[in-house]
Design an enzyme around this catalytic site. Sequence first.
Site, mmCIF file in Angstrom:
data_model
loop_
_atom_site.group_PDB
_atom_site.id
_atom_site.type_symbol
_atom_site.label_atom_id
_atom_site.label_comp_id
_atom_site.label_asym_id
_atom_site.label_seq_id
_atom_site.Cartn_x
_atom_site.Cartn_y
_atom_site.Cartn_z
ATOM 1 N N ALA A 88 0.824 -1.216 0.000
ATOM 2 C CA ALA A 88 0.000 0.000 0.000
ATOM 3 C C ALA A 88 0.852 1.257 0.000
ATOM 4 C CB ALA A 88 -0.938 -0.012 1.203
ATOM 5 N N LYS B 88 -2.898 -14.662 -14.698
ATOM 6 C CA LYS B 88 -4.075 -15.193 -14.002
ATOM 7 C C LYS B 88 -5.320 -14.922 -14.845
ATOM 8 C CE LYS B 88 -6.957 -14.520 -9.902
ATOM 9 N NZ LYS B 88 -7.138 -13.801 -8.623
ATOM 10 N N PRO C 146 -14.208 -16.811 -14.379
ATOM 11 C CA PRO C 146 -13.236 -16.332 -15.362
ATOM 12 C C PRO C 146 -13.216 -14.811 -15.458
ATOM 13 C CG PRO C 146 -15.248 -16.963 -16.470
ATOM 14 C CD PRO C 146 -15.476 -17.206 -14.995
#
Length: 496
Positions: free
Chosen positions: A17, A80, A98
């Site tokens: 972050a 991914k 998906p």
Amino acid sequence: MRENHIRKIVILGGGTAGWMSAAALSKINTPPQFEISLVESDDIGTIGVGEATIPTIHWFNNLVGLDEREFLRETKATFKLGIEFQGWNGAGTRFFHPFGIYGDPADGPMFYHRWIRAWLKDKGLDHQALSLAASLAYADRFAPEARSAGLGYAYHFDAGLYAAYLRRIAEGRGVKRTEGKIARVEQDGETGFVTALFTHRGDRLEGDLFIDCSGLRALLIEETLHTGFEDWSHWLVADRALAVPSTRIADPVPFTRSIAHGFGWQWRIPLQHRTGNGMVYGSRFASDDEARAALLANIDGEVLAEPRLIRFTTGKRRQAWNKNVVAIGLSSGFLEPLESTSIHLIQSGIAKLLALFPARDCNPLTARQFNTVFDADMRAVRDFLILHYRNTTGRNEEMWRYCQTMKVPDELLYKEEMFRASGRIVLNTEELFREASWFAVMMGQGIHPADYNPLIAAFSESADNAHFARLSAGIAALVQRAPGHMQVVDRMVSGR
């Protein structure tokens, strides 16, 4: 320069972050308008389990100016295409969420209703055959050029390496890092604004705007300003996670695995150099020892470290922006990593801060707008996560029985009822997860529609069936031509 202009920004905390915030702010600070300082301590660890992302990561990487090939090399990333949920409806079951769309980009929102009409007559129809991402994922192939055909993709990466990569970039753009723990916070006696941070070494970091990236401790937004916390653990009952890396024993697949257990779920995230593993669970349903034993019994490869325990409470700050402090990352709230949203919520906070960047007086109206839109983000993701827990079938353990019978937020209940009754997916315009995501998870969880939009009477059923067959065949042909996932990774990392 205007007298009320922000001159100094102080970021408390490094990790993902902190360095994402520093990299983004330093990128837009051209020509320089303000100084950016970041203070962190090497003695304070970071959570660092957010190794899986969603496709919105492209926005941030493009904003900061990252080259994809260099990014893959520096962070040991893989691609991914979605998430596989194993065992959520009982042993041996699985469904896939998906990225990207179902069908063809030209199909439009009526596609789902046309498919539902066909499915109601033939329950053997497979919607996953109409998802390019799902088809590529299960074939262990990847085709980045297919984004124009509706493919969505994200990354798995090493969060520690990502933070270090962004740190080098941010420091190269003038961000000044100070090593040290915070010993004292100075506030204005009248406004309550934070004016400076003092480290245990005696350094004083003065600022006009403070970004709290101190993680779950929330040192500024909570310990200093006592902002308050909205607890969501009655809906999302997990309050612990164990994280552990293991050796890579096979080529990484292009998807994340989420494996259901009796008291929670296990993640498996494949990187170039290792596999990230973890167990998310509720402490009232399993002891730490039980969760640890279950995790270690279900790891492929050699364990590389002792499992690290993380305690958390699901929920959010009542205000992510309070006075002149903006909480980014875990200091703003915590939602478990079931749908890989942790890094997205960091960049969501950063994007909103850039859009609503304040003057030195931090007008409360600006903070109010930030809190309104960020709150909506958090609630929408919360409801999508609850959806996964509430609708499991084939599981009768205590935790799952609780989730199956709990009262859920009205907005989520409405979405479920609308889909069951009419096949309609009801979303707000700014929601993170769009029609394809809700469709995938609801169908996967057994929330099935009984009807569809009557306007599709204008579409021929036989023409629809032919269209679905062409789509399925076209996707299968594209998958057959696509290279293997790790072939693409290796080629990009090597620069070939």
